[in-house]
Design an enzyme around this catalytic site. Sequence first.
Site, short mmCIF file in Angstrom:
data_model
loop_
_atom_site.label_atom_id
_atom_site.label_comp_id
_atom_site.label_asym_id
_atom_site.label_seq_id
_atom_site.Cartn_x
_atom_site.Cartn_y
_atom_site.Cartn_z
N MET A 98 -18.52 5.16 -16.15
CA MET A 98 -18.07 4.01 -15.36
C MET A 98 -18.91 3.80 -14.12
SD MET A 98 -14.01 4.49 -15.43
CE MET A 98 -13.69 3.03 -14.47
N GLY A 99 -19.50 4.89 -13.64
CA GLY A 99 -20.30 4.75 -12.43
C GLY A 99 -21.08 6.03 -12.20
N LYS A 102 -24.90 8.53 -5.94
CA LYS A 102 -25.46 9.67 -5.23
C LYS A 102 -24.49 10.84 -5.23
CE LYS A 102 -26.20 8.44 -1.03
NZ LYS A 102 -25.45 7.19 -1.07
N LEU A 181 -6.38 5.70 -14.19
CA LEU A 181 -7.35 4.61 -14.20
C LEU A 181 -6.71 3.37 -13.58
CD1 LEU A 181 -10.07 3.33 -15.51
CD2 LEU A 181 -8.48 2.45 -17.20
N ILE A 182 -7.39 2.81 -12.61
CA ILE A 182 -6.89 1.58 -11.98
C ILE A 182 -7.66 0.40 -12.57
CG2 ILE A 182 -6.62 0.34 -9.79
CD1 ILE A 182 -4.94 2.90 -9.91
N ASP A 183 -6.91 -0.55 -13.06
CA ASP A 183 -7.53 -1.71 -13.68
C ASP A 183 -7.75 -2.79 -12.61
OD1 ASP A 183 -8.51 -3.54 -15.42
OD2 ASP A 183 -6.58 -4.05 -16.32
N GLU A 186 -13.84 -3.59 -7.47
CA GLU A 186 -14.14 -3.28 -6.07
C GLU A 186 -14.09 -4.58 -5.26
OE1 GLU A 186 -16.14 -2.45 -8.57
OE2 GLU A 186 -16.79 -0.37 -8.40
N ASP A 218 -14.40 7.04 4.61
CA ASP A 218 -15.51 6.29 4.00
C ASP A 218 -14.98 4.94 3.52
OD1 ASP A 218 -18.04 5.71 3.01
OD2 ASP A 218 -17.75 6.78 1.13
N ASN A 223 -14.89 0.99 -1.72
CA ASN A 223 -13.86 1.98 -2.04
C ASN A 223 -12.45 1.42 -2.00
OD1 ASN A 223 -15.71 4.00 -2.56
ND2 ASN A 223 -15.84 4.60 -0.40
#
Length: 289
Positions: A98-99, A102, A181-183, A186, A218, A223
């Site tokens: 999904m991502g 860094k 999992l959040i549907d 961002e 952060d 986020n």
Amino acid sequence: MDLVEPYLRMSKTGWMVLKAIFRNMWDYEYVPAYIISRDAKMSQEKVETLLRKLADEGIVTNKYTEYLGSSFTFMGLSIYSLHLQVKKGRVSMIGKLMGEGKESVVYNCMSRDEEAVIKFHRVGYPSFKKVKKKRDYGTLHFTVLTIRSARNEYQALKKLYGKVPVPRPISWEGNSVLMELIDAKELYRVKLENAEEVLNMILDEVASMYKAGIVHGDLSQYNILVSEEGIWFIDFPQSIEVREEGFQDILKRDVENILTYFRRSYGIEKDMNEALERIVEECRSSEWT
Ligand SMILES: Nc1ncnc2c1ncn2[C@@H]1O[C@H](COP(=O)(O)OP(=O)(O)OP(=O)(O)O)[C@@H](O)[C@H]1O
Ligand SMILES: [Mg+2]
């Protein structure tokens, strides 16, 4: 980074070696082969052969000093953490990536009958030296730092879940955090029609977080997830507890990031001090000045 292929390729003896490294990495940056041999009940010769093979596959890095020592790579630590999740019956299937950034690699997965997310932390790797210098971690190496980061995220989620909209934490193993999992998307990818309302919702939830004793650390448009159903906060490895040293500055920076985003993207002007006061009022902390 593909975790599934190296995961499936691991042999039983390979897992035994990784288990021994995992158990001893708190004491050694590079776990000596003789310790692994003792722990895994395997001859040292066999251990050394396996370590060379695992190094070729990118799962460990070996160092030759007076003795041969071995340490996890990010991939090695991640597949071992996944192995622990699977062994404990929490992950049954890994889905799509999904991502990959860094500081983490995030996969879709199945946890029992639920669609979930597994996040593999990699704080301090490969730029470990920078992190060490910045925060004075002493002699701790990247594996230990990374596991701490995962633990910190898991603990913050546990503390906040039910009080603030965050993904429900399911479990923590090694550098992995398994969560709901959040549907949603961002914030930076969404064009809001009710930007002011969403900004107020965010600030209210930052206040609830503060009241629960946590400062995100952060907070940004990357986020926060939004959908028709609401907003959620994610990405907590660097969160700190209210009253930890410097928490006021971190809260201020969080709020500043959000106000700046809404000012630049939606032209909404909100006073920083007013926003902060509203948050702190919720808690009436005597230490706040
Ligand atoms: N619980 C979740 N539900 C849905 N998507 C998620 C969830 N957790 C993470 N993600 C997705 O994965 C991305 C990265 O997660 P997160 O923000 O926690 O890690 P990160 O440390 O920011 O990674 P990076 O190194 O890219 O900065 C998020 O932007 C989001 O798209
Ligand atoms: Mg993030």
